[in-house]
Design an enzyme around this catalytic site. Structure first.
Site, PDB file in Angstrom:
ATOM      1  N   CYS A 208      47.349  51.812 135.169  1.00 60.88           N
ATOM      2  CA  CYS A 208      47.758  50.712 136.044  1.00 60.88           C
ATOM      3  C   CYS A 208      48.531  51.248 137.257  1.00 60.88           C
ATOM      4  CB  CYS A 208      48.633  49.675 135.346  1.00 60.88           C
ATOM      5  SG  CYS A 208      47.872  48.923 133.908  1.00 60.88           S
TER       6      CYS A 208
ATOM      7  N   ARG B 165      44.497  55.128 138.923  1.00 65.32           N
ATOM      8  CA  ARG B 165      45.338  54.844 137.752  1.00 65.32           C
ATOM      9  C   ARG B 165      44.737  53.797 136.820  1.00 65.32           C
ATOM     10  NH1 ARG B 165      50.406  56.841 138.564  1.00 65.32           N
ATOM     11  NH2 ARG B 165      51.182  55.542 136.879  1.00 65.32           N
TER      12      ARG B 165
ATOM     13  N   TRP C 211      44.486  49.166 134.077  1.00 63.74           N
ATOM     14  CA  TRP C 211      43.768  49.866 133.009  1.00 63.74           C
ATOM     15  C   TRP C 211      44.135  49.106 131.748  1.00 63.74           C
ATOM     16  CZ3 TRP C 211      44.860  52.622 128.480  1.00 63.74           C
ATOM     17  CH2 TRP C 211      43.815  53.407 127.993  1.00 63.74           C
TER      18      TRP C 211
ATOM     19  N   ASN D  42      53.057  48.036 134.609  1.00 59.96           N
ATOM     20  CA  ASN D  42      52.342  49.231 134.154  1.00 59.96           C
ATOM     21  C   ASN D  42      53.065  49.703 132.902  1.00 59.96           C
ATOM     22  OD1 ASN D  42      51.254  51.799 133.806  1.00 59.96           O
ATOM     23  ND2 ASN D  42      52.506  52.699 135.431  1.00 59.96           N
ATOM     24  N   GLY D  43      52.380  49.683 131.755  1.00 56.59           N
ATOM     25  CA  GLY D  43      53.029  50.123 130.518  1.00 56.59           C
ATOM     26  C   GLY D  43      52.636  49.226 129.361  1.00 56.59           C
TER      27      GLY D  43
ATOM     28  N   GLU E  12      36.156  72.950 128.462  1.00 54.33           N
ATOM     29  CA  GLU E  12      36.405  72.242 129.721  1.00 54.33           C
ATOM     30  C   GLU E  12      35.079  71.794 130.364  1.00 54.33           C
ATOM     31  OE1 GLU E  12      38.715  70.811 131.082  1.00 54.33           O
ATOM     32  OE2 GLU E  12      38.301  70.732 133.220  1.00 54.33           O
TER      33      GLU E  12
ATOM     34  N   LYS F  50      34.188  67.935 131.151  1.00 51.32           N
ATOM     35  CA  LYS F  50      33.840  67.451 132.491  1.00 51.32           C
ATOM     36  C   LYS F  50      32.540  66.662 132.429  1.00 51.32           C
ATOM     37  CE  LYS F  50      36.742  67.729 134.191  1.00 51.32           C
ATOM     38  NZ  LYS F  50      38.008  68.302 133.901  1.00 51.32           N
TER      39      LYS F  50
ATOM     40  N   GLU G 206      32.933  63.185 130.466  1.00 52.30           N
ATOM     41  CA  GLU G 206      33.747  62.122 131.051  1.00 52.30           C
ATOM     42  C   GLU G 206      33.135  61.499 132.294  1.00 52.30           C
ATOM     43  OE1 GLU G 206      37.709  63.258 132.307  1.00 52.30           O
ATOM     44  OE2 GLU G 206      36.998  65.212 132.949  1.00 52.30           O
TER      45      GLU G 206
ATOM     46  N   HIS H 131      28.043  78.507 112.078  1.00 53.42           N
ATOM     47  CA  HIS H 131      28.740  77.785 111.008  1.00 53.42           C
ATOM     48  C   HIS H 131      28.476  76.280 111.093  1.00 53.42           C
ATOM     49  CE1 HIS H 131      30.741  81.460 109.892  1.00 53.42           C
ATOM     50  NE2 HIS H 131      31.043  81.646 111.171  1.00 53.42           N
TER      51      HIS H 131
ATOM     52  N   LYS I 280      43.558  58.139 135.587  1.00 52.52           N
ATOM     53  CA  LYS I 280      44.045  59.476 135.919  1.00 52.52           C
ATOM     54  C   LYS I 280      45.359  59.799 135.227  1.00 52.52           C
ATOM     55  CE  LYS I 280      43.828  63.177 138.519  1.00 52.52           C
ATOM     56  NZ  LYS I 280      42.824  64.121 138.020  1.00 52.52           N
TER      57      LYS I 280
HETATM   58  C1  F6R Z   1      40.094  65.417 132.330  1.00 51.37           C
HETATM   59  C2  F6R Z   1      41.414  64.930 132.619  1.00 51.37           C
HETATM   60  C3  F6R Z   1      42.299  64.558 131.481  1.00 51.37           C
HETATM   61  C4  F6R Z   1      43.726  65.046 131.766  1.00 51.37           C
HETATM   62  C5  F6R Z   1      44.680  64.559 130.670  1.00 51.37           C
HETATM   63  C6  F6R Z   1      46.076  65.084 130.853  1.00 51.37           C
HETATM   64  O1  F6R Z   1      39.395  65.731 133.485  1.00 51.37           O
HETATM   65  O2  F6R Z   1      41.789  64.812 133.739  1.00 51.37           O
HETATM   66  O3  F6R Z   1      41.822  65.070 130.285  1.00 51.37           O
HETATM   67  O4  F6R Z   1      43.717  66.432 131.830  1.00 51.37           O
HETATM   68  O5  F6R Z   1      44.705  63.159 130.662  1.00 51.37           O
HETATM   69  O6  F6R Z   1      46.616  64.668 132.063  1.00 51.37           O
HETATM   70  P1  F6R Z   1      47.844  65.401 132.729  1.00 51.37           P
HETATM   71  O7  F6R Z   1      47.421  66.779 133.066  1.00 51.37           O
HETATM   72  O8  F6R Z   1      48.161  64.575 133.922  1.00 51.37           O
HETATM   73  O9  F6R Z   1      48.944  65.401 131.706  1.00 51.37           O
END
Ligand code: F6R
Length: 614
Positions: A2, A27, A73, A99-100, A487, A491, A494, A510, A609
């Site tokens: 949010c 957000r 969100w 937000n929360g 990673e 990527k 998501e 395994h 984010k």
């Molecule tokens: C993936 C991504 C998330 C963040 C995770 C932690 O691309 O962006 O997996 O890495 O939510 O976020 P931070 O780094 O802000 O604590």
């Protein structure tokens, strides 16, 4: 999770708020809403969908100089018009954005229902706005006092902004565990979850601390008090370093592509002023000032989530290998709830792009309570984690707006490399010559990143065209490239919604090898310095089962090229630095596959984010 934005001053509030919400959309983007007060009454619009959907509904919003907006969100209640913020109290005199999460909303709701209140949404937020009305009515309080009374009854996390229809001169804000910044202009004030909505209007901001609330008005300025006991808090104004270009797309179709391309520059920024190759030193005050603590530490525990957790895994390899200090890596969410053994000789490092991730923040608080020394590696300056830690290093990657993390990740790897090398040098686990060779190599990484992106973008697009239609992907790597496999898979899933798994290559036999057939693309990171011979054998095992191999190899590779269906070359470098390069083609692959599948890469479904809720 949010975003909130608000304005009070002499300008039209609507354009400032709507542009602010667009910048905060990273957000959350399940729904959006806005309320303004034209001096007589509220004008309110809200809708399921994005800020652009809200904009289309706002044509007849009255002109006003005070207002606030929200991009959501969803936590409590599905994304819908009625669950969108702002929420109004039953008497329609109080508007609130949040937000929360209000954790005890259910018990408060029952009490309010017994007192005759009714609810139009399924949200926890609507409970809070009605609780404020309840206190205003029953105790005959002004808005500020009613907000304080109500917050003292709630458990949870919040950044809120509240307006009173009868008082167009003020906005009341409060924060606990969710960020809130107040921009201070010339007799005008801005509020927002971060400073991006008001960066073109003012360079001065106040960040509310946990447990603080502020009444913002044109006649009284910003008046901050503690929520608990109403004690006055003095105003600490900070100068913003953010600039407008950093938060715009700059000609790219998406923030994610811009941020991938920015990596040579962002890595350079991470190293700037720290990596002094001519003098043979790495300058990092956060490490230097506390190096005895690091050398005498029983162990380092790194807590983080998602992509930052992958960086932490690489940090573990680097610090253990180079500085010979034991390192453990934990998901913040597991660490905080499993009653871990932590003592004063432990160092807990949090890695977080946003510096606001709720689980990481809570893990750090726990570590601090138990007496550990806590260190932060954050990208967002003055974020909650950065402010909580005893010391730390900013990554200086610049604002990352695409939800999928790219440049923040390579900046985290750069910082971790600098830390590992610095500790190793001073601890004496690395010779001066080897240290000098490695820092000289590190200095070449930005130009290697630039060349790499130039060389691989077109070939990666071709690969994406061939595989955009598949439903599954496997990613394999060993050693430092194993977290890169994780990673790469994260990527892809998501932003393209393709199911993808990352594995240490040797674990294939395994279990996951059962998945291999002629339809399974397997991305193998098979660089020269990463257990090459072993990974060549793994490739052979996949080939024998007709799997399709997309290999990331070192420039000039011959052996893997003969076996793989596609190869992408990365420049030669030290094994410690390979991950900074090997992740880049995987970021591009995810991006181009997602584009071909029509996904919204900057705002993938269900994600946000900054994960400020558990
Ligand atoms: C993936 C991504 C998330 C963040 C995770 C932690 O691309 O962006 O997996 O890495 O939510 O976020 P931070 O780094 O802000 O604590």
């Amino acid at each position: 999770m949010c975003g909130i934005a608000g304005y009070i001053g002499h300008r039209q509030a609507y354009p400032i708020i709507i542009n602010g919400l667009k910048r905060l959309e990273y957000r959350g983007y399940d729904s959006a809403g806005i309320v303004v007060n034209d001096g007589r009454q509220f004008g309110l619009k809200k809708t399921k969908g994005k800020v652009s959907d809200l904009e289309a509904k706002c044509k007849d919003l009255p002109s006003a100089h005070v207002g606030m907006g929200h991009t959501r969100w969803a936590t409590h209640g599905v994304p819908s018009d009625r669950n969108s913020h702002p929420h109004l109290s039953n008497n329609e005199k109080i508007a609130l954005i949040h937000n929360g999460i209000i954790e005890n909303y259910d018990s408060i709701k029952k009490v309010l229902i017994s007192k005759g209140f009714d609810f139009k949404s399924d949200t926890d937020t609507e409970v809070l706005v009605n609780l404020i009305q309840f206190f205003q009515d029953s105790e005959n309080l002004n808005l500020t006092d009613a907000v304080r009374y109500a917050l003292n009854e709630t458990i949870g996390a919040y950044a809120i902004a509240v307006m009173d229809a009868d008082d167009p001169q003020e906005i009341v804000v409060a924060r606990l565990s969710s960020p809130l910044a107040i921009g201070i202009g010339d007799n005008e004030y801005f509020i927002a979850s971060d400073a991006s909505p008001f960066v073109e209007f003012t360079k001065e901001a106040v960040y509310l601390e946990d447990g603080e609330m502020a009444t913002i008005s044109l006649h009284g300025g910003v008046d901050i008090h503690k929520i608990k006991d109403n004690a006055k808090v003095s105003l600490v104004i900070q100068e913003l370093k953010l600039n407008l270009e950093e938060i715009e797309k700059g000609g790219y179709d998406h923030f994610m592509l811009k941020e991938i391309h920015e990596q040579s520059q962002s890595i350079l920024n991470t190293m700037r002023g720290r990596l002094l190759v001519d003098e043979g030193i790495i300058q990092m005050a956060g490490i230097w000032d506390f190096q005895e603590k690091f050398f005498n530490a029983k162990r380092i525990i790194i807590v983080s989530c998602g992509t930052s957790w992958h960086a932490a895994l690489i940090g573990e390899y680097l610090i253990e290998d180079l500085a010979r200090i034991p390192v453990e890596v934990e998901y913040s969410s597991e660490f905080r709830y499993r009653n871990p053994i932590i003592g004063e000789k432990d160092i807990v490092i949090a890695i977080s792009q946003s510096g606001e991730t709720a689980d990481t923040l809570a893990a750090l608080r726990l570590a601090k309570e138990k007496g550990a020394f806590i260190y932060g590696i954050c990208n967002v300056v003055d974020s909650s984690i950065a402010r909580l830690t005893d010391a730390g290093s900013y990554t200086h990657a610049g604002p990352e707006i695409g939800v999928a993390s790219t440049k923040a990740f390579t900046a985290q790897l750069t910082i971790l490399t600098l830390i590992a090398l610095k500790l190793a040098k001073h601890k004496g686990t690395l010779s001066k010559e080897r240290f000098n060779t490695l820092i000289a190599e590190l200095e070449t990484i930005p130009s290697k990143v630039e060349a790499l992106i130039k060389n691989v973008e077109e070939p990666v697009k071709k690969i994406a065209e061939n595989y955009a239609g598949v439903n599954n992907f496997l990613y394999l790597g060993r050693g430092l490239n194993y977290p890169i496999a994780l990673e790469g898979a994260l990527k892809l899933k998501e932003i393209s919604y393709i199911h993808a798994e990352g594995y240490p290559a040797a674990e294939m036999k395994h279990g996951p090898i059962a998945l291999i057939d002629e339809n399974m693309p397997v991305v193998v990171i098979a660089t020269k310095k990463g257990h090459y011979d072993k990974i060549v054998s793994n490739i052979q095992e996949i080939k024998s089962r007709k799997g399709k191999i997309i290999a990331i190899v070192t420039e000039g590779d011959v052996q893997v090229k003969e076996m793989a269906d596609y190869v992408i070359e990365i420049p030669e470098t030290s094994s410690y630095l390979v991950p900074i390069l090997s992740v880049i083609p995987l970021q591009l692959l995810a991006y181009y596959i997602a584009i071909l599948r029509g996904s919204n890469v900057d705002q993938p479904r269900n994600l946000a984010k900054s994960v400020t809720v558990e």
